[in-house]
Write an enzyme that holds these catalytic residues in place. Structure first.
Site, PDB file in Angstrom:
ATOM      1  CG  HIS A 167      -1.955   1.148   1.267  1.00 32.11           C
ATOM      2  ND1 HIS A 167      -1.819   2.159   2.364  1.00 32.11           N
ATOM      3  CD2 HIS A 167      -2.852   1.362   0.559  1.00 32.11           C
ATOM      4  CE1 HIS A 167      -2.861   2.878   2.153  1.00 32.11           C
ATOM      5  NE2 HIS A 167      -3.648   2.590   1.027  1.00 32.11           N
ATOM      6  CD  GLU A 195      -2.855   1.768  -3.282  1.00 33.80           C
ATOM      7  OE1 GLU A 195      -3.988   2.047  -3.274  1.00 33.80           O
ATOM      8  OE2 GLU A 195      -1.940   1.956  -2.541  1.00 33.80           O
ATOM      9  CG  ASP A 197      -3.066   6.045  -4.033  1.00 35.74           C
ATOM     10  OD1 ASP A 197      -3.654   4.895  -4.308  1.00 35.74           O
ATOM     11  OD2 ASP A 197      -2.859   6.513  -2.802  1.00 35.74           O
ATOM     12  CG  HIS A 223      -3.302   9.386  -0.367  1.00 31.64           C
ATOM     13  ND1 HIS A 223      -4.059   8.311  -0.465  1.00 31.64           N
ATOM     14  CD2 HIS A 223      -4.094   9.974   0.884  1.00 31.64           C
ATOM     15  CE1 HIS A 223      -5.215   8.228   0.277  1.00 31.64           C
ATOM     16  NE2 HIS A 223      -5.116   9.173   1.139  1.00 31.64           N
TER      17      HIS A 223
END
Length: 461
Positions: free
Chosen positions: A69, A96, A98, A111
């Site tokens: 994450h 991951e 964003d 993020h």
């Protein structure tokens, strides 16, 4: 890394319950105190009656995957190449990023498009005049925003730890890393694969797609008009990184996923797994503009505008939205047999908030579980498990819950009041049958998967 099974259009059972959460938990998801309610209500009786800790684990099709994450963000500032590199070293199957766009249309990893929380931009006097207020998914935010800067300008900024009070060790890396582009992340993955001799995937999230395509404006007042879903697919094709066994695309907003499944991916000759993220299902976290953690903002935007919801979402999901109250329909509207069936029509998996599987409730007196002199464990497991996992399996959907974090503010007491360790939380979810874990600590998640697969009932990885 493995691909989840294609969803089947079958009618699942009831889904989720209402949940109570603390400010510390919400901070990990970018929620403001203004989005919280003071009533710590727990799950409705109808949900609680169908939930228990004794549910047998659904049959899993493939070994669970470890999703880093924002990289190994428990150890390095999030969304930096250093965080992604360490995550791969720690055994992540996928990393991951964003994604948000720059003014010149380059996808970069943050993020949020607001920059002050994760960079040193507030100290940059040369950019002071670009601080402004925008409405992001209904919430007024005053900050500096990625879409108002050229890539070459963003590259002069330096990353810093987002939650320094919780992760003080990460502040040692403040100022050392730049904002990475998607192209740089893919290049890192390819280099790491040569060293590790194993395949690594990416799991990009399309951030605020309705804002960037429909409602958002640049600092100078001009409309942004960037379609992040199309931009992502075009860049993946340009980078020749489109293997469906190593790419997932996720979003909280169903309109972008429906467009990907129905139009964008077929036009590109691709079939990439899609993941519908699910936030709070109670309607408790709605901002003044109608969006928030309880409600996909694309539904708010399109339904309020009187758009043809069937043309945007398809008949199944449009019916669910109508039955859920039109523009007021939130993630709770998905928590039904018809809602799950509609998701299965365009997505391969769901990414639910972890509290939607094992609900929590606040405790009267927080507990200092790690002995550091700060009582930060403020939630207790209710002792129940919702029907989410079995519902998802019935619908043919894989389940990848978020976010598993090792620090005390993100953990909970067991129902009996004793602290649950981070490893025990990971073990609990894997035993319940999840297909993957979004974790800030990929090393711990990898260790948990190994423990799980070493049990006699599971084949070796």
């Amino acid at each position: 890394m493995t691909r989840p099974p294609r969803a089947a259009k079958t009618s699942p059972g009831a889904l989720l319950g209402a949940l109570a959460i603390t400010a510390a938990t919400l901070a990990g998801h970018g929620l403001t105190m203004a989005q919280q309610q003071t009533d710590p209500a727990t799950a409705p009786a109808t949900v609680r009656e169908s939930a228990s800790m004794a549910q047998p684990a659904p049959t899993r099709q493939r070994p669970p995957i470890v999703i880093a994450h924002r990289g190994a963000s428990a150890y390095r500032p999030e969304h930096t190449l250093a965080a992604y590199d360490l995550a791969i070293e720690q055994g992540a199957d996928v990393i991951e990023p964003d994604l948000v766009p720059t003014r010149d249309g380059v996808l970069v990893a943050r993020h949020e498009n607001a920059l002050s929380g994760t960079t040193d931009i507030a100290a940059r006097k040369d950019f002071a005049d670009r601080r402004t207020t925008k409405h992001i998914d209904g919430e007024p935010v005053t900050d500096w925003f990625a879409e108002d800067f050229l890539l070459e300008e963003l590259k002069t900024l330096r990353a810093r730890e987002r939650i320094p009070a919780i992760r003080p060790a990460n502040t040692a890396f403040d100022g050392r890393f730049t904002i990475p582009t998607l192209a740089e992340i893919v290049a890192l993955v390819r280099r790491a694969e040569l060293v590790s001799s194993r395949r690594v995937g990416i799991y990009p999230e399309i951030k605020h797609p309705t804002f960037f395509l429909h409602t958002g404006r640049h600092h100078d007042g001009s409309p942004i008009r960037m379609d992040l879903a199309r931009m992502l697919v075009a860049e993946l094709r340009g980078l020749d990184f489109t293997d469906p066994a190593r790419v997932y695309i996720q979003s909280f907003e169903p309109a972008s996923l429906v467009a990907l499944r129905r139009d964008i991916l077929p036009a590109a000759g691709l079939d990439i797994p899609l993941v519908q993220l699910i936030g709070d299902t109670t309607g408790r976290f709605v901002n003044a503009g109608g969006g928030g953690f309880s409600r996909p903002f694309d539904i708010v935007h399109h339904a309020r505008a009187g758009a043809d919801l069937r043309a945007i979402y398809g008949a199944g999901l449009a019916t669910v939205i109508d039955q859920g109250g039109g523009w007021e329909a939130g993630y709770g509207a998905f928590a039904s047999p018809d809602g799950a069936a509609a998701i299965a029509g365009y997505a391969d998996a769901i990414g639910p908030w972890k509290l939607l599987i094992f609900p929590r409730e606040p405790v009267t007196e927080p507990v200092d579980a790690d002995g550091d002199g700060r009582a930060e464990m403020a939630m207790r497991l209710t002792g129940e498990q919702t029907p989410l996992l079995r519902m998802a399996r019935t619908a043919g959907l894989a389940v990848h819950p978020y976010t598993l974090r090792p620090e005390e503010p993100f953990l909970a007491l067991r129902a009996d009041g004793t602290p649950q360790s981070f490893g025990e939380e990971l073990d609990q979810l894997l035993a319940a049958g999840v297909d993957g874990l979004f974790s800030d600590d990929p090393a711990a998640a990898r260790a948990a998967v190994r423990r799980h697969l070493a049990q006699p009932a599971h084949p070796p990885r």
